[in-house]
Design an enzyme around this catalytic site. Structure first.
Site, PDB file in Angstrom:
ATOM      1  N   GLU A   1      35.996  41.253  35.312  1.00  0.00           N
ATOM      2  CA  GLU A   1      35.698  41.181  36.881  1.00  0.00           C
ATOM      3  C   GLU A   1      37.005  40.698  36.909  1.00  0.00           C
ATOM      4  OE1 GLU A   1      32.680  38.607  38.291  1.00  0.00           O
ATOM      5  OE2 GLU A   1      31.069  39.858  37.469  1.00  0.00           O
TER       6      GLU A   1
ATOM      7  N   TRP B   1      38.449  40.741  40.067  1.00  0.00           N
ATOM      8  CA  TRP B   1      38.326  40.009  41.403  1.00  0.00           C
ATOM      9  C   TRP B   1      37.728  38.602  41.690  1.00  0.00           C
ATOM     10  CZ3 TRP B   1      34.635  43.831  39.396  1.00  0.00           C
ATOM     11  CH2 TRP B   1      33.525  43.410  39.215  1.00  0.00           C
TER      12      TRP B   1
ATOM     13  N   HIS C   1      29.500  30.217  41.269  1.00  0.00           N
ATOM     14  CA  HIS C   1      29.617  30.179  42.647  1.00  0.00           C
ATOM     15  C   HIS C   1      28.918  28.954  43.386  1.00  0.00           C
ATOM     16  CE1 HIS C   1      31.737  33.991  43.728  1.00  0.00           C
ATOM     17  NE2 HIS C   1      30.933  34.737  42.707  1.00  0.00           N
TER      18      HIS C   1
ATOM     19  N   SER D   1      25.518  30.122  37.905  1.00  0.00           N
ATOM     20  CA  SER D   1      26.527  30.688  38.603  1.00  0.00           C
ATOM     21  C   SER D   1      27.656  29.888  38.979  1.00  0.00           C
ATOM     22  CB  SER D   1      25.823  31.618  39.722  1.00  0.00           C
ATOM     23  OG  SER D   1      27.175  32.067  40.520  1.00  0.00           O
TER      24      SER D   1
END
Length: 282
Positions: free
Chosen positions: A251, A253, A195, A193
């Site tokens: 995505e 966002w 993130h 990920s």
């Protein structure tokens, strides 16, 4: 007694004349041959020089065309290991342009060296890890939010840094709820990920009820981000119609920080990080 000086002077005169003749002769022969080669030799030298210049021009043009096609591609230059599951272990995870995806995972135990909380709007008060980003990315996010505010828009940051353990919990929860095949379409397996790098942030609005849905692109904030995020060092990481390249559905966002110069180049290319850095075949 008078004859000897005369003979001596005559001898010196002849000697000097001989030296002058030798120098004059050398000037007519030796150097002249070096400075003025034959016509055939001159033609051959000119042809060789022309061929060398043409080859150099071709090489320079070829290099320039390659650089223009992939100015920052480095996929083929890496010598990275592959684990038992066939996933590439990222060699330099701290690079600002690191490419993390389903086939490229972060090294075991990886954590960013430093994380800070950007001074932006969040839809929750708790001081959670997902509020944090790497310092450079956090500062850029503050600039982006300030610009959006000036345009009369109210963005909210919802999810930034996630540890390996947190991503593992999220992924397994999605698998239980939707099944592994469906979960893999939108949820990253632990270690793969973005993130976890601290370089990504999901954003939303009150109009979206703070949810992360593709309809975000229909809001004025979603449209503004699509057009202007790159001006602040971010790209929309998962573009519409590129799930066969990125591995994820659209995505609008999901913001990924890469720095202002790179974000502009990537935005203008119209492609993904995988394509820009050479991790996806054309």
């Amino acid at each position: 007694m008078r004859v000897r000086p005369t003979i001596l002077l005559l001898s010196i005169s002849l000697s000097l004349t001989a030296c002058s003749l030798d120098e004059w002769t050398n000037q007519l022969t030796g150097p002249s041959e070096e400075e003025h080669p034959s016509e055939e030799q001159q033609i051959e030298e000119d042809e060789n020089k022309t061929n060398e210049e043409e080859n150099e021009n071709r090489e320079e043009e070829s290099e320039k065309q390659h650089e223009d096609a992939h100015p920052n591609a480095y996929a083929n230059e890496l010598d990275e290991e592959v684990d038992e599951d066939g996933l590439t272990i990222i060699e330099e995870p701290d690079l600002i342009e690191v490419v993390v995806n389903k086939s490229r995972k972060l090294p075991e135990g990886y954590e960013p060296e430093e994380l800070v909380k950007p001074d932006v709007r969040f839809p929750f008060e708790e001081d959670l890890p997902k509020k944090y980003m790497q310092p450079e990315a956090a500062a850029a996010l503050e600039e982006l939010f300030a610009a959006a505010n000036d345009e009369g828009m109210r963005l909210y940051a919802t999810s930034g840094y996630r540890s390996y353990e947190t991503q593992e919990q999220i992924y397994e929860s999605n698998v239980v709820e939707k099944g592994r095949e469906e979960a893999d379409k939108f949820s990253a397996r632990p270690g793969t990920s973005e993130h976890q790098t601290g370089l990504a942030m999901d954003v939303t609005t009150a109009e979206m009820e703070f949810k992360l849905q593709q309809s975000f692109i229909d809001t004025k904030e979603g449209k503004w981000l699509a057009d202007h995020a790159h001006e602040y060092g971010f790209v929309i990481r998962y573009l519409e119609g590129t799930n066969d390249i990125t591995g994820y559905e659209y995505e609008p966002w999901h913001l990924r920080y890469v720095g202002k110069e790179l974000s502009t180049d990537i935005h203008e290319s119209g492609g993904t990080l995988e394509e820009f850095f050479g991790f996806h075949p054309e």
